[in-house]
Scaffold this motif. Structure first.
Motif, PDB file in Angstrom:
ATOM      1  N   GLU A 156       0.851  -1.307   0.032  1.00 11.47           N
ATOM      2  CA  GLU A 156       0.013   0.026  -0.071  1.00 11.47           C
ATOM      3  C   GLU A 156       1.062   1.229  -0.085  1.00 11.47           C
ATOM      4  O   GLU A 156       2.145   1.153   0.490  1.00 11.47           O
ATOM      5  CB  GLU A 156      -0.842   0.144   1.115  1.00 11.47           C
ATOM      6  CG  GLU A 156      -1.958  -1.084   1.309  1.00 11.47           C
ATOM      7  CD  GLU A 156      -2.801  -1.499   2.574  1.00 11.47           C
ATOM      8  OE1 GLU A 156      -3.824  -1.888   2.482  1.00 11.47           O
ATOM      9  OE2 GLU A 156      -2.065  -0.944   3.588  1.00 11.47           O
ATOM     10  N   ARG A 157       0.223   2.263  -0.686  1.00  9.36           N
ATOM     11  CA  ARG A 157       1.101   3.633  -0.582  1.00  9.36           C
ATOM     12  C   ARG A 157       0.842   4.537   0.449  1.00  9.36           C
ATOM     13  O   ARG A 157       1.440   5.544   0.632  1.00  9.36           O
ATOM     14  CB  ARG A 157       0.868   4.093  -2.050  1.00  9.36           C
ATOM     15  CG  ARG A 157       1.301   3.324  -3.109  1.00  9.36           C
ATOM     16  CD  ARG A 157       1.225   4.262  -4.444  1.00  9.36           C
ATOM     17  NE  ARG A 157      -0.343   4.327  -4.696  1.00  9.36           N
ATOM     18  CZ  ARG A 157      -0.811   5.431  -5.315  1.00  9.36           C
ATOM     19  NH1 ARG A 157       0.018   6.231  -5.691  1.00  9.36           N
ATOM     20  NH2 ARG A 157      -2.053   5.236  -5.735  1.00  9.36           N
ATOM     21  N   THR A 158      -0.250   4.447   1.253  1.00  7.96           N
ATOM     22  CA  THR A 158      -0.971   5.512   2.195  1.00  7.96           C
ATOM     23  C   THR A 158      -1.147   4.556   3.599  1.00  7.96           C
ATOM     24  O   THR A 158      -1.542   3.476   3.465  1.00  7.96           O
ATOM     25  CB  THR A 158      -2.027   6.137   1.663  1.00  7.96           C
ATOM     26  OG1 THR A 158      -3.212   5.470   1.693  1.00  7.96           O
ATOM     27  CG2 THR A 158      -1.723   6.657   0.123  1.00  7.96           C
ATOM     28  N   PRO A 159      -1.495   5.570   4.691  1.00  9.80           N
ATOM     29  CA  PRO A 159      -2.233   4.818   5.755  1.00  9.80           C
ATOM     30  C   PRO A 159      -3.511   4.407   5.417  1.00  9.80           C
ATOM     31  O   PRO A 159      -4.012   5.166   4.445  1.00  9.80           O
ATOM     32  CB  PRO A 159      -1.934   6.010   6.776  1.00  9.80           C
ATOM     33  CG  PRO A 159      -0.906   6.848   6.200  1.00  9.80           C
ATOM     34  CD  PRO A 159      -0.943   6.645   4.627  1.00  9.80           C
ATOM     35  N   GLN A 160      -4.002   3.700   6.207  1.00 14.13           N
ATOM     36  CA  GLN A 160      -5.571   3.161   5.808  1.00 14.13           C
ATOM     37  C   GLN A 160      -6.532   3.518   7.173  1.00 14.13           C
ATOM     38  O   GLN A 160      -5.994   3.706   8.227  1.00 14.13           O
ATOM     39  CB  GLN A 160      -5.588   1.860   5.562  1.00 14.13           C
ATOM     40  CG  GLN A 160      -4.627   1.449   4.412  1.00 14.13           C
ATOM     41  CD  GLN A 160      -5.092   1.941   2.954  1.00 14.13           C
ATOM     42  OE1 GLN A 160      -6.105   1.990   2.579  1.00 14.13           O
ATOM     43  NE2 GLN A 160      -4.087   2.410   2.314  1.00 14.13           N
ATOM     44  N   ALA A 161      -7.790   3.794   6.923  1.00 15.25           N
ATOM     45  CA  ALA A 161      -8.724   4.091   8.023  1.00 15.25           C
ATOM     46  C   ALA A 161     -10.141   3.346   7.845  1.00 15.25           C
ATOM     47  O   ALA A 161     -10.503   3.090   6.713  1.00 15.25           O
ATOM     48  CB  ALA A 161      -8.737   5.495   8.207  1.00 15.25           C
ATOM     49  N   THR A 162     -10.674   2.946   8.875  1.00 17.87           N
ATOM     50  CA  THR A 162     -11.919   2.243   8.779  1.00 17.87           C
ATOM     51  C   THR A 162     -12.679   3.129   9.893  1.00 17.87           C
ATOM     52  O   THR A 162     -12.206   3.184  11.057  1.00 17.87           O
ATOM     53  CB  THR A 162     -11.997   0.756   8.927  1.00 17.87           C
ATOM     54  OG1 THR A 162     -11.049   0.339   8.054  1.00 17.87           O
ATOM     55  CG2 THR A 162     -13.397   0.335   8.532  1.00 17.87           C
ATOM     56  N   VAL A 163     -14.014   3.628   9.528  1.00 14.72           N
ATOM     57  CA  VAL A 163     -14.826   4.186  10.676  1.00 14.72           C
ATOM     58  C   VAL A 163     -16.341   3.329  10.618  1.00 14.72           C
ATOM     59  O   VAL A 163     -16.993   3.139   9.628  1.00 14.72           O
ATOM     60  CB  VAL A 163     -15.159   5.817  10.183  1.00 14.72           C
ATOM     61  CG1 VAL A 163     -15.972   6.351  11.044  1.00 14.72           C
ATOM     62  CG2 VAL A 163     -13.743   6.433  10.357  1.00 14.72           C
ATOM     63  N   LEU A 164     -16.591   2.967  11.896  1.00 11.58           N
ATOM     64  CA  LEU A 164     -17.968   2.418  11.987  1.00 11.58           C
ATOM     65  C   LEU A 164     -18.717   3.581  12.537  1.00 11.58           C
ATOM     66  O   LEU A 164     -18.439   4.372  13.425  1.00 11.58           O
ATOM     67  CB  LEU A 164     -17.682   1.157  12.859  1.00 11.58           C
ATOM     68  CG  LEU A 164     -18.982   0.623  13.226  1.00 11.58           C
ATOM     69  CD1 LEU A 164     -19.857  -0.066  12.129  1.00 11.58           C
ATOM     70  CD2 LEU A 164     -18.779  -0.436  14.189  1.00 11.58           C
ATOM     71  N   ALA A 165     -20.117   3.538  12.193  1.00 10.87           N
ATOM     72  CA  ALA A 165     -20.905   4.957  12.642  1.00 10.87           C
ATOM     73  C   ALA A 165     -22.466   4.047  12.909  1.00 10.87           C
ATOM     74  O   ALA A 165     -22.909   3.004  12.145  1.00 10.87           O
ATOM     75  CB  ALA A 165     -21.018   5.918  11.607  1.00 10.87           C
ATOM     76  N   VAL A 166     -23.073   4.777  13.762  1.00  7.52           N
ATOM     77  CA  VAL A 166     -24.593   4.638  13.823  1.00  7.52           C
ATOM     78  C   VAL A 166     -25.576   5.659  13.357  1.00  7.52           C
ATOM     79  O   VAL A 166     -24.996   6.862  13.683  1.00  7.52           O
ATOM     80  CB  VAL A 166     -24.659   4.078  15.179  1.00  7.52           C
ATOM     81  CG1 VAL A 166     -24.436   5.262  16.001  1.00  7.52           C
ATOM     82  CG2 VAL A 166     -26.189   3.763  15.351  1.00  7.52           C
ATOM     83  N   LYS A 167     -26.417   5.459  13.043  1.00  7.40           N
ATOM     84  CA  LYS A 167     -27.352   6.484  12.620  1.00  7.40           C
ATOM     85  C   LYS A 167     -28.079   6.858  13.838  1.00  7.40           C
ATOM     86  O   LYS A 167     -28.600   6.298  14.256  1.00  7.40           O
ATOM     87  CB  LYS A 167     -28.611   6.247  11.521  1.00  7.40           C
ATOM     88  CG  LYS A 167     -29.521   7.135  11.193  1.00  7.40           C
ATOM     89  CD  LYS A 167     -30.573   6.555  10.142  1.00  7.40           C
ATOM     90  CE  LYS A 167     -31.603   7.739  10.010  1.00  7.40           C
ATOM     91  NZ  LYS A 167     -32.807   7.317   9.142  1.00  7.40           N
ATOM     92  N   VAL A 168     -28.225   8.349  13.988  1.00  8.32           N
ATOM     93  CA  VAL A 168     -28.697   8.577  15.235  1.00  8.32           C
ATOM     94  C   VAL A 168     -30.081   9.398  15.195  1.00  8.32           C
ATOM     95  O   VAL A 168     -30.445   9.583  14.066  1.00  8.32           O
ATOM     96  CB  VAL A 168     -27.716   9.808  16.127  1.00  8.32           C
ATOM     97  CG1 VAL A 168     -26.433   9.128  16.639  1.00  8.32           C
ATOM     98  CG2 VAL A 168     -27.496  10.669  15.129  1.00  8.32           C
TER      99      VAL A 168
END
Length: 212
Positions: free
Chosen positions: A200-212
């Motif tokens: 990979e060429r970049t850092p990676q991210a994952t975000v978990l979210a809830v609908k409020v």
């Protein structure tokens, strides 16, 4: 609504590389435990909150869709690219795949228990991300969950252009993306940020979210 120029560029680009993309990422989940952990955590969270239909938006050739199905979710896939959908249907004939844009989802209001956008928001210009998140919030039921994967910015805040190999793309700082979620009906509940792997060429991210 007429598709914007960037949507047409992204669709055509992925049509051209659909076969190559499928081969390149066939084992990506098996080789990357961090991604599998977040996808499995999403599946567990959806099941824990009553289950229900889930949409894999920007599903490509269906590798994430079938992983979620194996985790016990009632999941279907959507992608801009007709070629990607053709491959997904051939590889996973027991699952449902449809062609369509993420800004105009063919689901009723509050009909989904979950949404996965796995590296599929990256080609949407930041000025249109509010429209995407508003559409996601429309189709998710209250308490429904959404999981996002993307290339992370090097800086702690902001959004930056990214020299993606297929189509123009953008890297988000996780905190900035969480702020965008908060402004459009979501609350981020978990974030995984990691350094780039050797391929990979970049850092990676994952975000978990809830609908409020």
């Amino acid at each position: 609504m007429v598709d914007s120029a960037d949507i047409r560029v992204t669709r055509d680009a992925y049509d051209e590389v659909a076969e190559l993309y499928t081969d390149m990422f066939r084992r990506q989940l098996q080789d990357n435990p961090f991604d599998a952990v977040m996808l499995d955590a999403f599946a567990h969270t959806v099941r824990e909150h009553g289950a229900g239909p889930v949409a894999d938006i920007g599903c490509g050739p269906g590798r994430i869709t079938t992983h979620l199905a194996a985790a016990g979710l009632e999941v279907s896939g959507i992608d801009l690219s007709p070629e990607m959908i053709r491959i997904a249907r051939e590889q996973y004939p027991d699952l449902s795949f449809k062609v369509g844009p993420m800004e105009r989802l063919r689901f009723e209001d509050e009909s989904l228990a979950g949404i996965v956008a796995w590296y599929s928001i990256i080609h949407t210009p930041p000025t249109r991300i509010p429209d995407v998140l508003t559409e996601f919030a429309r189709v998710l039921r209250p308490g429904g969950h959404a999981l996002f994967g993307f290339q992370a910015a090097d800086e702690p805040t902001g959004v930056h252009d990214y020299d993606h190999k297929v189509a123009p793309a953008y890297r988000w700082a996780p905190v900035t993306f969480a702020e965008a979620l908060a402004a459009h009906g979501f609350r981020a509940t978990a974030t995984l940020a990691r350094e780039a792997r050797p391929d990979e060429r970049t850092p990676q991210a994952t975000v978990l979210a809830v609908k409020v």
